[in-house]
Scaffold this motif. Structure first.
Motif, PDB file in Angstrom:
ATOM      1  N   GLY A  61      -7.945  -4.327   0.650  1.00  0.00           N
ATOM      2  CA  GLY A  61      -8.863  -3.265   0.254  1.00  0.00           C
ATOM      3  C   GLY A  61      -9.085  -3.216  -1.247  1.00  0.00           C
ATOM      4  O   GLY A  61      -8.380  -3.846  -2.033  1.00  0.00           O
ATOM      5  N   ASP A  62     -10.054  -2.426  -1.643  1.00  0.00           N
ATOM      6  CA  ASP A  62     -10.462  -2.326  -3.044  1.00  0.00           C
ATOM      7  C   ASP A  62      -9.733  -1.182  -3.746  1.00  0.00           C
ATOM      8  O   ASP A  62      -9.320  -0.211  -3.121  1.00  0.00           O
ATOM      9  CB  ASP A  62     -11.966  -2.085  -3.118  1.00  0.00           C
ATOM     10  N   GLY A  63      -9.600  -1.316  -5.077  1.00  0.00           N
ATOM     11  CA  GLY A  63      -9.075  -0.224  -5.893  1.00  0.00           C
ATOM     12  C   GLY A  63      -7.567  -0.121  -5.898  1.00  0.00           C
ATOM     13  O   GLY A  63      -7.015   0.983  -5.896  1.00  0.00           O
ATOM     14  N   ILE A  64      -6.866  -1.256  -5.949  1.00  0.00           N
ATOM     15  CA  ILE A  64      -5.401  -1.242  -5.902  1.00  0.00           C
ATOM     16  C   ILE A  64      -4.824  -0.903  -7.273  1.00  0.00           C
ATOM     17  O   ILE A  64      -5.140  -1.547  -8.273  1.00  0.00           O
ATOM     18  CB  ILE A  64      -4.855  -2.600  -5.428  1.00  0.00           C
ATOM     19  N   GLU A  65      -3.961   0.084  -7.300  1.00  0.00           N
ATOM     20  CA  GLU A  65      -3.244   0.463  -8.522  1.00  0.00           C
ATOM     21  C   GLU A  65      -1.829  -0.106  -8.533  1.00  0.00           C
ATOM     22  O   GLU A  65      -1.330  -0.545  -9.565  1.00  0.00           O
ATOM     23  CB  GLU A  65      -3.176   1.984  -8.644  1.00  0.00           C
ATOM     24  N   TYR A  66      -1.164  -0.103  -7.376  1.00  0.00           N
ATOM     25  CA  TYR A  66       0.214  -0.585  -7.268  1.00  0.00           C
ATOM     26  C   TYR A  66       0.400  -1.385  -5.986  1.00  0.00           C
ATOM     27  O   TYR A  66      -0.180  -1.048  -4.948  1.00  0.00           O
ATOM     28  CB  TYR A  66       1.216   0.583  -7.225  1.00  0.00           C
ATOM     29  N   VAL A  67       1.226  -2.429  -6.041  1.00  0.00           N
ATOM     30  CA  VAL A  67       1.735  -3.088  -4.840  1.00  0.00           C
ATOM     31  C   VAL A  67       3.253  -3.183  -4.971  1.00  0.00           C
ATOM     32  O   VAL A  67       3.776  -3.485  -6.045  1.00  0.00           O
ATOM     33  CB  VAL A  67       1.135  -4.497  -4.618  1.00  0.00           C
ATOM     34  N   ARG A  68       3.951  -2.902  -3.869  1.00  0.00           N
ATOM     35  CA  ARG A  68       5.405  -2.988  -3.835  1.00  0.00           C
ATOM     36  C   ARG A  68       5.829  -3.658  -2.525  1.00  0.00           C
ATOM     37  O   ARG A  68       5.394  -3.251  -1.447  1.00  0.00           O
ATOM     38  CB  ARG A  68       6.036  -1.600  -3.928  1.00  0.00           C
ATOM     39  N   CYS A  69       6.691  -4.653  -2.627  1.00  0.00           N
ATOM     40  CA  CYS A  69       7.243  -5.332  -1.457  1.00  0.00           C
ATOM     41  C   CYS A  69       8.564  -4.662  -1.093  1.00  0.00           C
ATOM     42  O   CYS A  69       9.476  -4.590  -1.922  1.00  0.00           O
ATOM     43  CB  CYS A  69       7.466  -6.812  -1.746  1.00  0.00           C
ATOM     44  N   ALA A  70       8.655  -4.174   0.139  1.00  0.00           N
ATOM     45  CA  ALA A  70       9.827  -3.418   0.575  1.00  0.00           C
ATOM     46  C   ALA A  70      10.914  -4.336   1.117  1.00  0.00           C
ATOM     47  O   ALA A  70      10.674  -5.500   1.440  1.00  0.00           O
ATOM     48  CB  ALA A  70       9.416  -2.401   1.638  1.00  0.00           C
ATOM     49  N   GLN A  71      12.115  -3.789   1.267  1.00  0.00           N
ATOM     50  CA  GLN A  71      13.244  -4.562   1.764  1.00  0.00           C
ATOM     51  C   GLN A  71      13.031  -5.048   3.187  1.00  0.00           C
ATOM     52  O   GLN A  71      13.605  -6.059   3.596  1.00  0.00           O
ATOM     53  CB  GLN A  71      14.528  -3.722   1.683  1.00  0.00           C
ATOM     54  N   ASP A  72      12.221  -4.330   3.969  1.00  0.00           N
ATOM     55  CA  ASP A  72      11.979  -4.731   5.350  1.00  0.00           C
ATOM     56  C   ASP A  72      10.841  -5.744   5.488  1.00  0.00           C
ATOM     57  O   ASP A  72      10.423  -6.071   6.605  1.00  0.00           O
ATOM     58  CB  ASP A  72      11.704  -3.508   6.224  1.00  0.00           C
ATOM     59  N   GLY A  73      10.314  -6.233   4.358  1.00  0.00           N
ATOM     60  CA  GLY A  73       9.271  -7.243   4.394  1.00  0.00           C
ATOM     61  C   GLY A  73       7.860  -6.695   4.498  1.00  0.00           C
ATOM     62  O   GLY A  73       6.908  -7.469   4.576  1.00  0.00           O
ATOM     63  N   THR A  74       7.719  -5.372   4.495  1.00  0.00           N
ATOM     64  CA  THR A  74       6.376  -4.786   4.505  1.00  0.00           C
ATOM     65  C   THR A  74       5.875  -4.611   3.074  1.00  0.00           C
ATOM     66  O   THR A  74       6.614  -4.795   2.103  1.00  0.00           O
ATOM     67  CB  THR A  74       6.348  -3.433   5.237  1.00  0.00           C
ATOM     68  N   ILE A  75       4.604  -4.249   2.963  1.00  0.00           N
ATOM     69  CA  ILE A  75       3.930  -4.116   1.662  1.00  0.00           C
ATOM     70  C   ILE A  75       3.394  -2.699   1.553  1.00  0.00           C
ATOM     71  O   ILE A  75       2.734  -2.192   2.470  1.00  0.00           O
ATOM     72  CB  ILE A  75       2.754  -5.112   1.565  1.00  0.00           C
ATOM     73  N   TRP A  76       3.677  -2.049   0.428  1.00  0.00           N
ATOM     74  CA  TRP A  76       3.154  -0.715   0.148  1.00  0.00           C
ATOM     75  C   TRP A  76       2.130  -0.824  -0.982  1.00  0.00           C
ATOM     76  O   TRP A  76       2.402  -1.428  -2.016  1.00  0.00           O
ATOM     77  CB  TRP A  76       4.264   0.235  -0.240  1.00  0.00           C
ATOM     78  N   VAL A  77       0.964  -0.217  -0.746  1.00  0.00           N
ATOM     79  CA  VAL A  77      -0.128  -0.288  -1.718  1.00  0.00           C
ATOM     80  C   VAL A  77      -0.589   1.120  -2.064  1.00  0.00           C
ATOM     81  O   VAL A  77      -0.851   1.934  -1.173  1.00  0.00           O
ATOM     82  CB  VAL A  77      -1.318  -1.096  -1.164  1.00  0.00           C
ATOM     83  N   GLY A  78      -0.686   1.413  -3.368  1.00  0.00           N
ATOM     84  CA  GLY A  78      -1.255   2.669  -3.842  1.00  0.00           C
ATOM     85  C   GLY A  78      -2.601   2.391  -4.499  1.00  0.00           C
ATOM     86  O   GLY A  78      -2.740   1.436  -5.266  1.00  0.00           O
ATOM     87  N   TYR A  79      -3.601   3.212  -4.197  1.00  0.00           N
ATOM     88  CA  TYR A  79      -4.974   2.963  -4.635  1.00  0.00           C
ATOM     89  C   TYR A  79      -5.448   4.003  -5.649  1.00  0.00           C
ATOM     90  O   TYR A  79      -5.006   5.159  -5.619  1.00  0.00           O
ATOM     91  CB  TYR A  79      -5.919   2.992  -3.428  1.00  0.00           C
TER      92      TYR A  79
END
Length: 237
Positions: A61-79
């Motif tokens: 998606g557009d407008g990404i401010e932050y990306v964080r890779c979690a310990q469980d292998g998922t991805i968290w994105v803040g826009y």
């Protein structure tokens, strides 16, 4: 890409050319590289092996401010707001994806369970398996654990980085004259109580400002510097 370690050593690795890059690393050594901007359906995110070899690409998606890779292998994105109000997956404000780019959970789409709304994700960090964030418009301190949020009201506005150590929160940055501000808060019964603020001019001049777990990281005057929550608390004590 240059990889700098805490010991001061560094290595370089060839990676695909990306405009406005955001980078994080999975616990297993893989890399996530994405552009903050993307057209509709554009696969701007890429997962690379530890050696830099491409594995797969997908859209975040557009407008990404932050990306964080979690310990469980998922991805968290803040826009940021342009993405959130742009009609894509970013409308979730803060979204969790699997490592194939499939959305698993989003903050703004919790329905009646949601306690607030993300208009613009100002700060986001991981602490263990917990996601911590602070966002416009009311700037609450929020912890997300297993898709369940806990919210503390907060009167410190405009902060651009967050670090957490137990019940202590360190916020960095702010609007206008507060761009170099550090604020130490303690979480108490639904309220983030302000303990102390001070000005740190190097933060205002920083080319990069980010909170990772219990530490605020920033690059200023070509030097990587760190401020830990515990160090600020000990100094004040």
């Amino acid at each position: 890409m240059v990889i700098l370690t805490e010991s001061g050593t560094f290595e370089t690795m060839r990676v695909p050319l990306v405009q406005n890059p955001l980078i994080d690393r999975f616990p297993d050594g893989r890399w996530l590289i994405t552009s903050s901007r993307a057209g509709a359906g554009e696969s701007q995110a890429q997962i690379l092996g530890a050696d830099g070899q491409p594995i797969r690409s997908f859209a975040l998606g557009d407008g990404i401010e932050y990306v964080r890779c979690a310990q469980d292998g998922t991805i968290w994105v803040g826009y940021f707001d342009e993405g959130i109000f742009g009609g894509s997956v970013a409308s979730g404000g803060i979204v969790q994806f699997d490592d194939h780019g499939r959305p698993l959970w989003s903050y703004n789409h919790q329905g009646g369970k949601r306690q607030s709304f993300v208009d613009d994700c100002y700060a986001l960090t991981m602490n263990g398996s917990d996601v911590w964030t602070c966002f416009y418009r009311d700037f609450p301190i929020v912890r997300v654990t297993g898709g369940v949020e806990a919210v503390w009201a907060n009167n410190v506005t405009g902060s651009r980085a967050l670090a957490v150590d137990g019940k202590l929160i360190l916020l960095a940055g702010g609007y206008a004259g507060d761009a170099g501000r550090l604020a130490l808060l303690r979480l108490e019964y639904g309220q983030a109580k302000l303990l102390h603020t001070c000005m740190y001019p190097e933060i205002e001049r920083a080319n990069l400002l980010s909170g990772i777990a219990s530490t605020i990281h920033f690059v200023s005057d070509e030097a990587w510097k760190r401020i830990r929550v515990s160090d600020v608390h000990s100094h004040l004590s």
